[in-house]
Motif scaffolding. Structure first.
Motif, short mmCIF file in Angstrom:
data_model
loop_
_atom_site.label_atom_id
_atom_site.label_comp_id
_atom_site.label_asym_id
_atom_site.label_seq_id
_atom_site.Cartn_x
_atom_site.Cartn_y
_atom_site.Cartn_z
N SER A 227 44.43 40.13 38.92
CA SER A 227 43.39 40.11 40.02
C SER A 227 42.53 41.54 40.11
CB SER A 227 44.35 40.06 41.35
OG SER A 227 43.61 40.00 42.42
N ARG A 228 43.08 42.56 39.98
CA ARG A 228 42.24 43.63 39.92
C ARG A 228 41.16 43.61 38.81
NH1 ARG A 228 44.39 48.38 39.12
NH2 ARG A 228 46.85 47.42 38.51
N MET A 229 41.51 43.22 37.54
CA MET A 229 40.63 43.13 36.59
C MET A 229 39.52 42.16 36.85
SD MET A 229 39.93 43.60 33.47
CE MET A 229 41.17 44.24 32.50
N ASP A 231 38.33 41.40 39.84
CA ASP A 231 37.39 41.70 40.77
C ASP A 231 36.24 42.82 40.18
OD1 ASP A 231 38.47 40.45 42.75
OD2 ASP A 231 39.78 41.79 43.42
N ALA A 232 37.03 43.68 39.12
CA ALA A 232 36.29 44.79 38.43
C ALA A 232 35.11 44.27 37.96
CB ALA A 232 37.25 45.85 37.74
N LEU A 233 35.48 42.99 37.09
CA LEU A 233 34.45 42.48 36.26
C LEU A 233 33.36 41.96 36.79
CD1 LEU A 233 36.76 40.60 33.56
CD2 LEU A 233 35.10 42.38 33.18
N ASP A 234 33.80 41.37 38.38
CA ASP A 234 32.66 40.92 39.21
C ASP A 234 31.67 41.93 39.64
OD1 ASP A 234 33.71 38.36 38.99
OD2 ASP A 234 34.81 38.45 40.75
N GLU A 235 31.86 43.02 39.65
CA GLU A 235 31.28 44.30 40.13
C GLU A 235 30.32 44.75 38.86
OE1 GLU A 235 33.60 47.72 41.34
OE2 GLU A 235 34.68 46.08 42.76
N LEU A 236 30.52 44.24 37.90
CA LEU A 236 29.68 44.52 36.55
C LEU A 236 28.28 43.57 36.77
CD1 LEU A 236 32.03 45.03 33.74
CD2 LEU A 236 31.15 46.81 35.08
N ASP A 237 27.22 44.29 36.01
CA ASP A 237 25.85 43.33 35.91
C ASP A 237 26.39 42.36 34.83
OD1 ASP A 237 24.87 44.13 33.16
OD2 ASP A 237 25.43 45.97 34.32
N GLU A 238 25.60 41.25 34.89
CA GLU A 238 25.85 39.82 34.32
C GLU A 238 25.81 40.52 32.63
OE1 GLU A 238 24.21 35.60 33.37
OE2 GLU A 238 23.17 37.11 34.85
N ARG A 239 24.92 41.41 32.02
CA ARG A 239 24.90 41.45 30.57
C ARG A 239 26.10 42.44 30.26
NH1 ARG A 239 20.33 45.12 27.88
NH2 ARG A 239 21.03 46.59 29.41
N SER A 240 26.60 43.43 31.12
CA SER A 240 27.81 44.26 30.89
C SER A 240 29.03 43.36 30.88
CB SER A 240 27.63 45.39 31.67
OG SER A 240 26.81 46.15 31.83
N ARG A 241 29.02 42.51 31.68
CA ARG A 241 30.12 41.61 31.88
C ARG A 241 30.28 40.82 30.54
NH1 ARG A 241 29.46 39.87 36.27
NH2 ARG A 241 28.57 37.75 35.96
N ASP A 242 29.30 40.14 30.16
CA ASP A 242 29.35 39.24 29.09
C ASP A 242 29.39 39.90 27.84
OD1 ASP A 242 28.56 36.63 27.57
OD2 ASP A 242 26.86 37.87 26.88
N ILE A 243 29.02 41.23 27.65
CA ILE A 243 29.41 41.96 26.33
C ILE A 243 31.00 42.33 26.37
CG2 ILE A 243 29.10 44.10 25.19
CD1 ILE A 243 26.16 44.20 26.29
N ASP A 286 41.30 51.32 39.23
CA ASP A 286 41.90 52.68 39.79
C ASP A 286 41.84 52.94 41.24
OD1 ASP A 286 42.90 53.19 37.20
OD2 ASP A 286 41.46 54.75 36.72
N ALA A 287 40.56 52.45 41.72
CA ALA A 287 40.23 52.64 43.20
C ALA A 287 40.91 51.47 43.94
CB ALA A 287 38.84 52.44 43.30
N ALA A 288 41.02 50.39 43.32
CA ALA A 288 41.81 49.07 43.87
C ALA A 288 43.22 49.25 43.98
CB ALA A 288 41.32 47.87 43.26
N ALA A 289 43.85 50.14 42.89
CA ALA A 289 45.27 50.08 42.93
C ALA A 289 46.07 50.87 44.15
CB ALA A 289 45.81 51.17 41.75
#
Length: 289
Positions: A227-229, A231-243, A286-289
């Motif tokens: 779940s934390r992973m 949420d963290a991916l959703d905070e990245l921009d589209e290009r960074s997440r895709d990479i 880490d912040a969400a933990a």
């Protein structure tokens, strides 16, 4: 027949079909028994001059006795050929140590060595787990089998009689009787064709991960990390997440050069974006933990 001629004849007979135990037994039974005078002369030749030919003649002339002794141990379920082979080793040890000045025949001296080797073989191979380790237990093992008149367990009086006869405590007689009555069981055998399950000792061992509390804890940790992973991916921009997804999460992962062609930048730039995205991802988790 002279001793030398008997040896040559015996060697010809023993050179029969390999693996034929009956032929071997028949051959050694046909070897003439040497006289006391010949035995004394051969023993002195070997003792004083280390004449190996004399030792071979002594061994060949007594192979029939090994067969006779080995047949007395067939009740242990071990191959007769193996028992004879071990007895032959004992015979050779006896020939090496025999002193003709003892005033006894070699066969009387060798019988103890032959039995000792066979005893050792029986104790090592009769069961997967040793049933007798000490000298007293070995003595009890062989004598108890002879003392039992039936398959029934010994009564208290019979147990005490055996204990008194062998000079051991009654509890050791009972313990050895229990060991003799037990049977080996395969720890983890292959199930039969018509049986999907084999209930063996291995089936009753606890699994190292069978603790319900640990299973629940591990499952909760995995769910929380997933779940934390996400949420963290959703905070990245589209290009960074895709990479990150193409480099680490996709079934068919892409290389830096493939992604560089896709976005029209250098491979080094893709590596930098990937590195920065991983740092952001770790910080968010880490912040969400």
């Amino acid at each position: 027949m002279t001793t030398a001629l008997a040896v040559r004849s015996a060697e010809q007979m023993l050179a029969g079909p390999v693996g034929s135990l009956d032929a071997y037994i028949q051959s050694v039974g046909s070897i003439p028994v040497i006289s006391k005078e010949d035995e004394q002369a051969l023993s002195r030749r070997f003792r004083d001059g280390e004449d190996l030919e004399a030792a071979r003649e002594l061994v060949l002339a007594h192979l029939r006795f090994v067969v006779h002794i080995a047949k007395g141990y067939t009740g242990y379920g071990l191959p007769l050929g193996d028992l004879i082979q071990e007895g032959n080793i004992g015979l050779m040890k006896a020939v090496k140590r025999f002193d003709p000045d003892y005033g006894v025949r070699l066969v009387s001296f060798a019988v103890h060595w032959i039995r000792a080797e066979i005893h050792e073989f029986v104790l090592k191979n009769w069961r997967i787990v040793k049933v007798a380790t000490t000298k007293a237990q070995r003595k009890l093992f062989f004598n108890l089998r002879k003392s039992k008149k039936s398959l029934a367990w010994l009564s208290a009086s019979e147990t005490q009689a055996v204990a008194d006869d062998l000079g051991v405590p009654a509890r050791e007689v009972t313990e050895m009787e229990r060991r003799l009555s037990a049977r080996d069981a395969l720890f983890d055998p292959t199930p039969d064709a018509n049986d999907d399950y084999a209930y063996t000792p291995a089936a009753y061992l606890p699994s190292p991960d069978a603790d319900p509390a640990k299973l629940v804890e591990k499952s909760d940790w995995n769910d929380d990390a997933t779940s934390r992973m996400a949420d963290a991916l959703d905070e990245l921009d589209e290009r960074s997440r895709d990479i990150l997804e193409c480099r680490w999460l996709a079934e068919k992962k892409q290389t830096l050069h493939q992604l560089a062609d896709k976005y029209g930048v250098s491979a080094e730039r893709i590596r930098q974006i990937e590195s920065n995205a991983i740092k952001k991802l770790r910080g968010s988790m880490d912040a969400a933990a």
